[in-house]
Design a protein around this motif. Structure first.
Motif, mmCIF file in Angstrom:
data_model
loop_
_atom_site.group_PDB
_atom_site.id
_atom_site.type_symbol
_atom_site.label_atom_id
_atom_site.label_comp_id
_atom_site.label_asym_id
_atom_site.label_seq_id
_atom_site.Cartn_x
_atom_site.Cartn_y
_atom_site.Cartn_z
ATOM 1 N N GLU A 1 15.596 -8.589 -9.907
ATOM 2 C CA GLU A 1 14.248 -8.743 -10.618
ATOM 3 C C GLU A 1 13.787 -6.880 -9.279
ATOM 4 N N THR A 2 14.427 -7.363 -7.853
ATOM 5 C CA THR A 2 14.444 -6.134 -7.007
ATOM 6 C C THR A 2 14.666 -4.398 -7.565
ATOM 7 N N VAL A 3 13.730 -3.810 -7.172
ATOM 8 C CA VAL A 3 13.718 -2.487 -7.767
ATOM 9 C C VAL A 3 13.295 -2.106 -6.143
ATOM 10 N N ILE A 4 14.213 -1.033 -5.673
ATOM 11 C CA ILE A 4 14.366 -0.652 -4.347
ATOM 12 C C ILE A 4 13.092 1.150 -4.990
ATOM 13 N N PRO A 5 12.273 1.016 -4.154
ATOM 14 C CA PRO A 5 11.451 2.990 -4.129
ATOM 15 C C PRO A 5 11.896 3.914 -3.269
ATOM 16 N N ARG A 6 11.382 4.556 -4.176
ATOM 17 C CA ARG A 6 12.059 5.955 -3.196
ATOM 18 C C ARG A 6 10.837 6.453 -1.665
ATOM 19 N N ASN A 7 11.707 5.779 -0.890
ATOM 20 C CA ASN A 7 11.182 5.938 0.613
ATOM 21 C C ASN A 7 11.218 6.919 1.528
ATOM 22 N N VAL A 8 10.290 7.881 1.985
ATOM 23 C CA VAL A 8 10.603 8.748 3.296
ATOM 24 C C VAL A 8 11.632 7.689 4.153
ATOM 25 N N ARG A 9 10.707 6.362 4.891
ATOM 26 C CA ARG A 9 10.726 5.922 5.530
ATOM 27 C C ARG A 9 13.051 5.676 5.578
ATOM 28 N N ASP B 1 12.256 1.334 10.103
ATOM 29 C CA ASP B 1 10.024 0.491 9.986
ATOM 30 C C ASP B 1 10.883 -0.771 9.070
ATOM 31 N N LEU B 2 10.830 -1.679 9.870
ATOM 32 C CA LEU B 2 10.662 -2.789 9.033
ATOM 33 C C LEU B 2 9.744 -3.446 7.713
ATOM 34 N N LYS B 3 8.317 -2.585 8.368
ATOM 35 C CA LYS B 3 7.795 -3.038 7.003
ATOM 36 C C LYS B 3 7.109 -1.686 6.072
ATOM 37 N N CYS B 4 8.365 -1.051 6.378
ATOM 38 C CA CYS B 4 7.863 0.219 4.909
ATOM 39 C C CYS B 4 8.391 -0.265 4.089
ATOM 40 N N LEU C 1 14.938 -6.415 1.955
ATOM 41 C CA LEU C 1 14.682 -8.601 2.428
ATOM 42 C C LEU C 1 15.054 -9.210 1.214
ATOM 43 N N LYS C 2 14.382 -8.712 0.063
ATOM 44 C CA LYS C 2 14.428 -9.075 -0.928
ATOM 45 C C LYS C 2 15.071 -9.474 -1.965
#
Length: 278
Positions: A227-235, A250-253, A260-261
């Motif tokens: 179900e979890t999809v990993i987004p494209r993320n600069v961090r 950066d834990l909150k990105c 984590l999900k």
């Protein structure tokens, strides 16, 4: 391969295509599993050694690597290096792994070197009354982006395979080749190998193609897709250059939160697998 209680769960992260987020997933999934209390070992089999670098292990510290383990010059516990993440250890890789195929190609056990190394470590832990050696609950194997003897060793040693799949046009085309290889390994080397799941990576919500790929993969592969999809993320992309997993950088990105999900989803899936097996 017998499922002995003291053996860790071994998951190979594999895709013969490069640039799909395989190493990024190994690093951050390992960190996320460690964060929720698992004792995790990442086995770096990619000669590029990016998982080792991304966990802050510089090349001078890799005196004993997975190459030495596979060719029989060292045991697994001798290659282990602690990371900055509590409960996360790595068996690092070096460019020497480019020569593994030549070194062991003529050996009868060439496809089972890693399986034996992991089993031997579990036996060492079982006999270790002094508690000097770690009992790992999860082993994540970061495979090279090719279907060579290193990858075959990983699949032969694993209970399941986790497939990172980039949200791009040719995603399904590459997947069919990998699934064919898994079936061959299951028939000839490791009958208990299963597909743990497919994780969709580098998802861009602004891109219609990404959404179409997600829909197509879910249509073809059903519940196999997490179900979890990993987004494209600069961090997440920046983190390896600092020798850190994204969860430390950066834990909150959004990328860290997604991993984590994913870790939570994998644990839930594991519980279902064990319930069915029981």
């Amino acid at each position: 391969m017998a499922h002995l209680p003291e053996l860790p769960r071994v998951l190979a992260l594999a895709n013969q295509k490069g640039g799909v987020g395989k190493t990024t997933t190994a690093i951050n999934l390992g960190t996320a599993l460690a964060a929720i209390g698992e004792e995790v070992l990442i086995v770096d089999l990619d000669p590029q050694g990016n998982a080792s670098t991304g966990l802050g292990i510089d090349r001078k510290s890799r005196k004993i690597s997975t190459y030495d383990v596979l060719v029989g010059d060292a045991r697994l516990h001798e290659a282990l290096v602690e990371t900055a993440v509590p409960r996360l250890t790595v068996a690092p890789s070096t460019l020497d792994n480019l020569g593994v195929e030549l070194e062991i190609a003529s050996s009868n056990d060439r496809a089972f070197r890693l399986r034996k190394a992991i089993a031997d470590h579990a036996e060492l832990v079982a006999r270790d009354v002094a508690g000097r050696h770690k009992h790992f609950t999860y082993v994540l194997i970061d495979c090279p982006p090719s279907l060579n003897l290193l990858t075959i060793n990983a699949l032969s040693a694993s209970h399941s395979i986790l497939v990172p799949l980039q949200c791009e046009f040719f995603a399904l085309e590459g997947l069919s080749q990998l699934l064919s290889t898994v079936e061959q390994v299951r028939r000839g080397l490791n009958p208990e190998l299963t597909i743990h799941g497919i994780v969709l990576t580098m998802y861009d919500g602004r891109n219609n193609l990404s959404a179409q790929v997600v829909q197509d993969v879910r249509t073809h592969m059903g519940d196999t897709v997490y179900e979890t999809v990993i987004p494209r993320n600069v961090r997440v992309s920046e983190a390896p250059s600092y020798g850190k997993p994204a969860l430390l950088y950066d834990l909150k990105c959004s990328g860290s939160q997604a991993y984590l999900k994913l870790a939570s989803e994998i644990i839930q899936r594991e519980r279902r697998f064990r319930a069915v097996a029981a």
